[in-house]
Motif scaffolding. Structure first.
Motif, PDB file in Angstrom:
ATOM      1  N   HIS A 217     -12.900   2.650 -12.583  1.00  0.00           N
ATOM      2  CA  HIS A 217     -13.849   3.758 -12.589  1.00  0.00           C
ATOM      3  C   HIS A 217     -14.654   3.759 -11.296  1.00  0.00           C
ATOM      4  O   HIS A 217     -14.778   2.776 -10.607  1.00  0.00           O
ATOM      5  CB  HIS A 217     -14.794   3.625 -13.789  1.00  0.00           C
ATOM      6  CG  HIS A 217     -14.068   3.634 -15.089  1.00  0.00           C
ATOM      7  ND1 HIS A 217     -13.463   4.761 -15.597  1.00  0.00           N
ATOM      8  CD2 HIS A 217     -13.816   2.640 -15.997  1.00  0.00           C
ATOM      9  CE1 HIS A 217     -12.898   4.476 -16.766  1.00  0.00           C
ATOM     10  NE2 HIS A 217     -13.100   3.199 -17.030  1.00  0.00           N
ATOM     11  N   GLY A 218     -15.188   4.948 -11.013  1.00  0.00           N
ATOM     12  CA  GLY A 218     -16.047   5.038  -9.837  1.00  0.00           C
ATOM     13  C   GLY A 218     -15.322   5.403  -8.571  1.00  0.00           C
ATOM     14  O   GLY A 218     -15.909   5.424  -7.513  1.00  0.00           O
ATOM     15  N   HIS A 219     -14.007   5.703  -8.654  1.00  0.00           N
ATOM     16  CA  HIS A 219     -13.273   6.060  -7.446  1.00  0.00           C
ATOM     17  C   HIS A 219     -12.504   7.344  -7.626  1.00  0.00           C
ATOM     18  O   HIS A 219     -11.523   7.577  -6.960  1.00  0.00           O
ATOM     19  CB  HIS A 219     -12.314   4.917  -7.064  1.00  0.00           C
ATOM     20  CG  HIS A 219     -13.042   3.704  -6.597  1.00  0.00           C
ATOM     21  ND1 HIS A 219     -13.598   3.610  -5.351  1.00  0.00           N
ATOM     22  CD2 HIS A 219     -13.335   2.539  -7.225  1.00  0.00           C
ATOM     23  CE1 HIS A 219     -14.196   2.429  -5.220  1.00  0.00           C
ATOM     24  NE2 HIS A 219     -14.041   1.765  -6.338  1.00  0.00           N
ATOM     25  N   GLY A 220     -12.931   8.175  -8.540  1.00  0.00           N
ATOM     26  CA  GLY A 220     -12.311   9.478  -8.696  1.00  0.00           C
ATOM     27  C   GLY A 220     -12.810  10.414  -7.606  1.00  0.00           C
ATOM     28  O   GLY A 220     -13.605  10.051  -6.751  1.00  0.00           O
ATOM     29  N   PRO A 221     -12.343  11.678  -7.611  1.00  0.00           N
ATOM     30  CA  PRO A 221     -12.742  12.615  -6.565  1.00  0.00           C
ATOM     31  C   PRO A 221     -14.242  12.801  -6.450  1.00  0.00           C
ATOM     32  O   PRO A 221     -14.755  13.082  -5.369  1.00  0.00           O
ATOM     33  CB  PRO A 221     -12.035  13.916  -7.008  1.00  0.00           C
ATOM     34  CG  PRO A 221     -10.878  13.467  -7.852  1.00  0.00           C
ATOM     35  CD  PRO A 221     -11.356  12.230  -8.539  1.00  0.00           C
TER      36      PRO A 221
ATOM     37  N   VAL B   6      -8.482   7.331  -5.833  1.00  0.00           N
ATOM     38  CA  VAL B   6      -8.387   8.710  -5.366  1.00  0.00           C
ATOM     39  C   VAL B   6      -9.518   8.974  -4.388  1.00  0.00           C
ATOM     40  O   VAL B   6     -10.685   8.720  -4.698  1.00  0.00           O
ATOM     41  CB  VAL B   6      -8.462   9.703  -6.545  1.00  0.00           C
ATOM     42  CG1 VAL B   6      -8.347  11.137  -6.036  1.00  0.00           C
ATOM     43  CG2 VAL B   6      -7.361   9.412  -7.565  1.00  0.00           C
ATOM     44  N   VAL B   7      -9.169   9.459  -3.205  1.00  0.00           N
ATOM     45  CA  VAL B   7     -10.168   9.774  -2.189  1.00  0.00           C
ATOM     46  C   VAL B   7      -9.958  11.195  -1.695  1.00  0.00           C
ATOM     47  O   VAL B   7      -8.893  11.785  -1.870  1.00  0.00           O
ATOM     48  CB  VAL B   7     -10.107   8.788  -0.994  1.00  0.00           C
ATOM     49  CG1 VAL B   7     -10.329   7.363  -1.459  1.00  0.00           C
ATOM     50  CG2 VAL B   7      -8.783   8.907  -0.251  1.00  0.00           C
ATOM     51  N   SER B   8     -10.979  11.726  -1.067  1.00  0.00           N
ATOM     52  CA  SER B   8     -10.942  13.078  -0.530  1.00  0.00           C
ATOM     53  C   SER B   8     -10.650  13.042   0.965  1.00  0.00           C
ATOM     54  O   SER B   8     -10.899  12.047   1.634  1.00  0.00           O
ATOM     55  CB  SER B   8     -12.283  13.771  -0.786  1.00  0.00           C
ATOM     56  OG  SER B   8     -12.367  14.996  -0.093  1.00  0.00           O
ATOM     57  N   HIS B   9     -10.121  14.144   1.471  1.00  0.00           N
ATOM     58  CA  HIS B   9      -9.944  14.261   2.918  1.00  0.00           C
ATOM     59  C   HIS B   9     -11.282  14.483   3.624  1.00  0.00           C
ATOM     60  O   HIS B   9     -11.402  14.255   4.833  1.00  0.00           O
ATOM     61  CB  HIS B   9      -9.012  15.430   3.262  1.00  0.00           C
ATOM     62  CG  HIS B   9      -7.607  15.246   2.780  1.00  0.00           C
ATOM     63  ND1 HIS B   9      -6.833  14.169   3.132  1.00  0.00           N
ATOM     64  CD2 HIS B   9      -6.838  16.011   1.967  1.00  0.00           C
ATOM     65  CE1 HIS B   9      -5.647  14.270   2.563  1.00  0.00           C
ATOM     66  NE2 HIS B   9      -5.627  15.369   1.856  1.00  0.00           N
ATOM     67  N   ASP B  10     -12.267  14.936   2.869  1.00  0.00           N
ATOM     68  CA  ASP B  10     -13.579  15.220   3.449  1.00  0.00           C
ATOM     69  C   ASP B  10     -14.404  13.946   3.579  1.00  0.00           C
ATOM     70  O   ASP B  10     -14.283  13.026   2.779  1.00  0.00           O
ATOM     71  CB  ASP B  10     -14.354  16.217   2.575  1.00  0.00           C
ATOM     72  CG  ASP B  10     -13.651  17.557   2.465  1.00  0.00           C
ATOM     73  OD1 ASP B  10     -12.963  17.933   3.427  1.00  0.00           O
ATOM     74  OD2 ASP B  10     -13.770  18.204   1.408  1.00  0.00           O
TER      75      ASP B  10
ATOM     76  N   VAL C 138       0.852  -1.188   0.000  1.00  0.00           N
ATOM     77  CA  VAL C 138       0.000   0.000   0.000  1.00  0.00           C
ATOM     78  C   VAL C 138       0.889   1.238   0.000  1.00  0.00           C
ATOM     79  O   VAL C 138       1.810   1.347   0.810  1.00  0.00           O
ATOM     80  CB  VAL C 138      -0.926   0.027   1.231  1.00  0.00           C
ATOM     81  CG1 VAL C 138      -1.863   1.240   1.169  1.00  0.00           C
ATOM     82  CG2 VAL C 138      -1.722  -1.260   1.339  1.00  0.00           C
ATOM     83  N   THR C 139       0.616   2.171  -0.909  1.00  0.00           N
ATOM     84  CA  THR C 139       1.327   3.442  -0.968  1.00  0.00           C
ATOM     85  C   THR C 139       0.311   4.574  -0.950  1.00  0.00           C
ATOM     86  O   THR C 139      -0.672   4.549  -1.693  1.00  0.00           O
ATOM     87  CB  THR C 139       2.194   3.535  -2.233  1.00  0.00           C
ATOM     88  OG1 THR C 139       3.240   2.566  -2.170  1.00  0.00           O
ATOM     89  CG2 THR C 139       2.824   4.918  -2.371  1.00  0.00           C
ATOM     90  N   PHE C 140       0.550   5.563  -0.088  1.00  0.00           N
ATOM     91  CA  PHE C 140      -0.297   6.753  -0.006  1.00  0.00           C
ATOM     92  C   PHE C 140       0.462   7.945  -0.578  1.00  0.00           C
ATOM     93  O   PHE C 140       1.606   8.199  -0.197  1.00  0.00           O
ATOM     94  CB  PHE C 140      -0.677   7.069   1.443  1.00  0.00           C
ATOM     95  CG  PHE C 140      -1.476   5.994   2.124  1.00  0.00           C
ATOM     96  CD1 PHE C 140      -2.795   5.760   1.791  1.00  0.00           C
ATOM     97  CD2 PHE C 140      -0.896   5.212   3.122  1.00  0.00           C
ATOM     98  CE1 PHE C 140      -3.537   4.772   2.426  1.00  0.00           C
ATOM     99  CE2 PHE C 140      -1.627   4.227   3.769  1.00  0.00           C
ATOM    100  CZ  PHE C 140      -2.949   4.009   3.416  1.00  0.00           C
ATOM    101  N   LEU C 141      -0.184   8.690  -1.459  1.00  0.00           N
ATOM    102  CA  LEU C 141       0.371   9.931  -2.000  1.00  0.00           C
ATOM    103  C   LEU C 141      -0.637  11.036  -1.712  1.00  0.00           C
ATOM    104  O   LEU C 141      -1.579  11.251  -2.481  1.00  0.00           O
ATOM    105  CB  LEU C 141       0.642   9.806  -3.497  1.00  0.00           C
ATOM    106  CG  LEU C 141       1.653   8.727  -3.923  1.00  0.00           C
ATOM    107  CD1 LEU C 141       1.728   8.641  -5.449  1.00  0.00           C
ATOM    108  CD2 LEU C 141       3.029   9.012  -3.333  1.00  0.00           C
TER     109      LEU C 141
END
Length: 334
Positions: A279-283, A231-235, A198-201
């Motif tokens: 697909h389905g995991h963008g911002p 890609v995930v959001s901090h919110d 697992v890598t977090f950027l």
């Protein structure tokens, strides 16, 4: 931890420097605060500048094998341009921005074996010395914590963590290295992978999560990595069912849907394997719509307990900082 060193290259009786970090771990993207304390020596001296550097112990893979070195990845000037009288103490507060991609060094108080430090450079009348070195502790962002906790709840176990020199193609990576957190597979995935990396950027708006499954060799094929990017959001972190989300990512990963297989070994620049992701995991899909049951705090703590087992196997505390110090001395001004 504080280390006090006489600045040998500036001569016996010269000033000494002690960098005192404010207590507690810092978050990626936050401000690291503290004070640089100077004690005057036997004579008055002119302080040209005082600078702080963030440094990391990083592994680099090459044809001849693997080597370790020290990489600087953040710097700020605290002060300078003044005279320090003999025997006088002078204190300078500072605030150093920690890059968003700064590696995580601990999870729920368990060290992960990642070596980070804050190095102080003091320039006096044209002479420079790396006068102080302090260990830096970084805890995960809420989204990082939630993903790792979900993996723990799914049955994955912590194996190791390291920093790899190089860049992951097709991502927004900014630092010259990246962190890999290596996990042993959950029983339900043991048939499909030997290991999960697992890598977090992270960045100000959110975070890229790179999952790489080391897939075993088949009857007609050799082993390879299946890789996916999310890609995930901090919110909205507390309002998402992370166990369900991460489990869905893993199911697609092992099924080979929306991922790209890249050849082993690990640690090299992967070219551009992440240009295509599921697909389905963008911002636009990052906020989720579910709660994770009994409250995120309780669930995260329970899930991470299993994940953190064995995390203290790396070098820690003074031994770690001394190793960085020795490496820096070997490097000299280079």
């Amino acid at each position: 931890m504080m280390l006090r060193r006489l600045l040998g290259s500036l001569g016996v009786g010269g000033p000494s420097v002690d960098t005192v970090l404010d207590p507690g771990p810092v978050l990626p993207g936050a401000i690291l605060t503290g004070q640089v304390v100077l004690d005057g020596g036997k004579t008055d001296v002119d302080i040209d500048h005082i600078a702080l550097e963030l440094i990391a112990r990083v592994e680099a893979e090459h044809d001849g094998g693997e080597t370790e070195g020290v990489v600087a990845f953040g710097r700020c000037t605290v002060g300078g341009g003044f005279r320090l009288p003999a025997g006088e103490r002078h204190s300078l507060p500072f605030g150093l921005t920690v890059p968003w991609e700064t590696p995580v060094t601990e999870l729920y108080g368990q060290p992960l074996g990642i070596v980070l430090g804050v190095r102080t450079e003091l320039a006096v009348s044209g002479a420079k010395d790396k006068g102080d070195l302090d260990r830096l502790t970084v805890r995960p962002l809420p989204a990082q914590e939630a993903v790792l906790a979900a993996l723990g709840r799914l049955g994955f176990g912590f194996e190791s963590a390291d920093l790899e020199f190089g860049r992951i193609g097709g991502t927004g990576q900014r630092l010259p290295f990246y962190q890999e957190i290596e996990l042993t597979p959950a029983p339900r995935y043991a048939h499909a992978m030997r290991e999960l990396e697992v890598t977090f950027l992270a960045n100000p708006g959110g975070m890229e999560i790179i999952l790489a499954a080391d897939k075993p060799a088949g009857f007609f094929s050799g082993g390879h990595d299946a890789v996916s990017r999310h890609v995930v959001s901090h919110d909205g972190v507390p309002h998402r069912d992370w166990t369900e989300a991460v489990d869905a990512w893993l199911r697609r990963l092992v099924a080979g849907r929306g991922v790209v297989g890249v050849p082993a070994p690990h640690g090299h620049d992967h070219g551009d394997p992440y240009a295509h992701h599921e697909h389905g995991h963008g911002p636009e899909h990052d906020h989720g719509g579910h709660r994770s049951g009994p409250g995120m705090g309780t669930a995260v703590a329970a899930g991470a307990a299993g994940l953190a087992v064995g995390a203290a196997g790396g070098l820690v505390a003074a031994e770690v900082v001394d190793e960085i110090g020795d490496a820096m001395e070997d490097e000299g001004e280079g």
